[in-house]
Design an enzyme around this catalytic site. Structure first.
Site, mmCIF file in Angstrom:
data_model
loop_
_atom_site.group_PDB
_atom_site.id
_atom_site.type_symbol
_atom_site.label_atom_id
_atom_site.label_comp_id
_atom_site.label_asym_id
_atom_site.label_seq_id
_atom_site.Cartn_x
_atom_site.Cartn_y
_atom_site.Cartn_z
ATOM 1 N N ASP A 54 37.061 49.445 42.280
ATOM 2 C CA ASP A 54 36.524 48.394 41.418
ATOM 3 C C ASP A 54 36.149 48.899 40.020
ATOM 4 O O ASP A 54 35.982 48.095 39.097
ATOM 5 C CB ASP A 54 35.288 47.759 42.063
ATOM 6 C CG ASP A 54 35.651 46.842 43.230
ATOM 7 O OD1 ASP A 54 36.840 46.490 43.352
ATOM 8 O OD2 ASP A 54 34.751 46.473 43.993
ATOM 9 N N MET B 225 45.179 51.736 45.532
ATOM 10 C CA MET B 225 44.998 50.733 46.581
ATOM 11 C C MET B 225 45.723 49.417 46.300
ATOM 12 O O MET B 225 46.344 48.848 47.188
ATOM 13 C CB MET B 225 43.496 50.475 46.787
ATOM 14 C CG MET B 225 43.186 49.648 48.007
ATOM 15 S SD MET B 225 41.413 49.619 48.387
ATOM 16 C CE MET B 225 41.116 51.326 48.820
ATOM 17 N N ARG C 162 37.183 36.308 49.490
ATOM 18 C CA ARG C 162 37.623 37.298 50.479
ATOM 19 C C ARG C 162 36.570 37.489 51.571
ATOM 20 O O ARG C 162 36.892 37.705 52.733
ATOM 21 C CB ARG C 162 37.875 38.629 49.759
ATOM 22 C CG ARG C 162 38.351 39.766 50.645
ATOM 23 C CD ARG C 162 39.782 39.622 51.009
ATOM 24 N NE ARG C 162 40.252 40.751 51.810
ATOM 25 C CZ ARG C 162 41.464 40.816 52.344
ATOM 26 N NH1 ARG C 162 42.313 39.826 52.160
ATOM 27 N NH2 ARG C 162 41.831 41.848 53.061
ATOM 28 N N LYS D 5 27.106 42.964 45.219
ATOM 29 C CA LYS D 5 27.943 41.860 45.677
ATOM 30 C C LYS D 5 28.518 42.145 47.070
ATOM 31 O O LYS D 5 28.417 41.321 47.984
ATOM 32 C CB LYS D 5 29.074 41.636 44.679
ATOM 33 C CG LYS D 5 30.205 40.720 45.170
ATOM 34 C CD LYS D 5 31.303 40.637 44.126
ATOM 35 C CE LYS D 5 32.515 39.880 44.634
ATOM 36 N NZ LYS D 5 33.336 40.701 45.555
ATOM 37 N N ASN D 6 29.133 43.307 47.235
ATOM 38 C CA ASN D 6 29.824 43.595 48.497
ATOM 39 C C ASN D 6 28.863 43.694 49.676
ATOM 40 O O ASN D 6 29.152 43.213 50.771
ATOM 41 C CB ASN D 6 30.648 44.878 48.364
ATOM 42 C CG ASN D 6 31.818 44.717 47.415
ATOM 43 O OD1 ASN D 6 32.253 43.597 47.136
ATOM 44 N ND2 ASN D 6 32.325 45.819 46.888
ATOM 45 N N ASP E 4 40.304 37.904 44.712
ATOM 46 C CA ASP E 4 41.080 38.387 43.569
ATOM 47 C C ASP E 4 42.561 38.508 43.893
ATOM 48 O O ASP E 4 42.930 38.937 44.989
ATOM 49 C CB ASP E 4 40.564 39.770 43.125
ATOM 50 C CG ASP E 4 39.167 39.705 42.557
ATOM 51 O OD1 ASP E 4 38.827 38.656 41.992
ATOM 52 O OD2 ASP E 4 38.433 40.690 42.681
#
Length: 437
Positions: free
Chosen positions: A321, A343, A97, A22-23, A121
């Site tokens: 994640d 984080m 995002r 995904k990223n 998110d």
């Protein structure tokens, strides 16, 4: 809003192939805006966030052609920058995002861009400083429109200019944005404290194939010599390491036997070792991961016999994640573990749902939770749950699959944002799950 109805409490079995990352996909899709030539991207996951970004590209009048499942050709020849001034774009941009990463490419190529504060998110504060400071140092004026909640960025000269950039945080999307902008800047750009996750490495390799001059790939010190223009090429997205971790966690907590195929072991970093620390057996078979059925898994203690602490860190540390998934896995382990989410201050708030399901968890503060494993002696109970974000959503789904009885998970659009056809793929493994619209 859709829902999942799950009957859990029994093991699964079978083979699964992870989706594209995904990223990485979000970064690479933004990179198509850097050139007027064609880019062919393979292994793109069919997930909500990616579909939203592709729709933004289409509205910008990027040519998008689907060659097959997960295989697309893009050409950003004639860009409609006026779309950026529309209410429609602000709505699209606020929903994910990743929309922030169109800023660097469009600024570098066209000299101006306006972007809304991105969504995604709700896991705590997510600053934009790394993006905006880097682009300002390369030669952009930045104006924030408070009423409309968007940023207007414009070049101060005819082109961006290379600069030394010391990033305050190793932001993955911030690093990607600055790298993409710097490829078309005049002169040399040095980025120190850059993120160096495999997704960033893949982006840099793609850009170099397009004609960029990037050195230091895989380190936190990136050197970029700007070029006048970039060309087209082909690129294949890596398997998603977070989804791979999700399948490992699912196999462990449900005592399932699962083979995860084509995982790109060399890009998994410490992910397999972290699950080993949780007592989970997994075996490397060529480029696959085999997880045998385990009735029990024992959390390993630290060398000084202290309780194990698992925390996130910039690459090559553990991706944040995966912490939600590891929290769920720990609920049925033998032993205790401290989960430290450094984080994001809201990511662990979903544990109240696990507690309702029978988990023994102490939420110490917004960043830390102590999990006392039940060793499958007291299984989780089915419950009515709500998915607050992508990773908490998949974690609650994993918990529901291990729980005795029936669970309902609502707001599953959050899960669909990051996981491709998750219910269909789970049914292949034998899960009792149905989608309710």
């Amino acid at each position: 809003m859709g829902s999942f109805k799950i009957k859990g409490g029994f093991p699964l079995k079978g083979e699964i192939k992870p989706q594209g990352a995904k990223n990485e996909s979000l970064q690479v899709l933004c990179a198509v805006l850097l050139t007027s030539e064609k880019l062919r991207i393979k292994n793109i996951p069919e997930i909500g966030d990616v579909k939203c970004l592709i729709q933004i590209l289409k509205e910008l009048e990027v040519m998008v052609k689907q060659n097959g499942i997960g295989d697309y050709t893009f050409q950003a020849k004639n860009i409609n920058t006026e779309y950026l001034n529309t209410k429609k774009f602000r709505e699209h941009g606020k929903s994910i995002r990743g929309s922030i990463m169109i800023a660097g490419p469009l600024l570098a190529r066209f000299g101006k861009v306006c972007i809304p504060i991105p969504g995604g998110d709700r896991i705590g504060r997510r600053r934009l400083d790394a993006h905006l400071t880097g682009l300002r140092l390369l030669g952009s004026n930045i104006h924030y429109h408070n009423e409309s909640k968007y940023f207007d960025l414009r070049m101060t000269k005819n082109s961006l200019t290379g600069e030394y950039i010391l990033m305050e945080e190793a932001s993955i999307t911030g690093t990607a944005n600055v790298i993409m902008a710097a490829t078309l800047a005049k002169g040399k750009t040095t980025i120190y404290n850059a993120a160096c996750e495999p997704y960033i490495q893949q982006l840099c390799r793609l850009l170099n194939k397009m004609g960029a001059k990037i050195r230091g790939i895989g380190s936190n010190l990136i050197n970029i010599t700007g070029v006048k223009e970039l060309g087209g090429c082909e690129h294949t997205i890596l398997p998603d390491m977070v989804e791979i971790g999700s399948w490992i966690g699912l196999a462990a907590i449900t005592s399932s036997e699962i083979l995860i195929k084509n995982v790109s072991w060399k890009n998994l970093g410490i992910v397999p070792n972290t699950f080993h620390k949780m007592g989970i057996k997994l075996e490397k078979e060529k480029d696959n991961i085999y997880i045998p059925s385990q009735k029990s898994y024992k959390i390993k203690k630290s060398l000084n016999n202290a309780i194990l602490t698992i925390s996130d860190a910039p690459w090559p540390g553990l991706t944040p994640d995966l912490l939600s998934i590891l929290t769920v896995v720990a609920t049925q382990a033998k032993g205790s573990v401290l989960i430290h989410q450094k984080m994001f201050e809201s990511r662990l708030f979903f544990v109240d749902k696990l507690i309702e399901m029978g988990a023994q968890i102490i939420l110490c503060d917004p960043h830390r939770a102590t999990v006392i494993g039940l060793n499958h002696k007291s299984p989780l109970r089915g419950a009515i749950l709500n998915s607050p974000d992508i990773r908490a959503g998949i974690s609650l789904l994993i918990a529901a699959l291990s729980a005795k009885g029936t669970s309902i998970i609502r707001n599953i659009e959050q899960i669909d944002r990051g996981y491709e056809n998750i219910d269909q793929r789970l049914r292949i493994l034998g899960a009792d799950i149905i989608r309710i619209k």
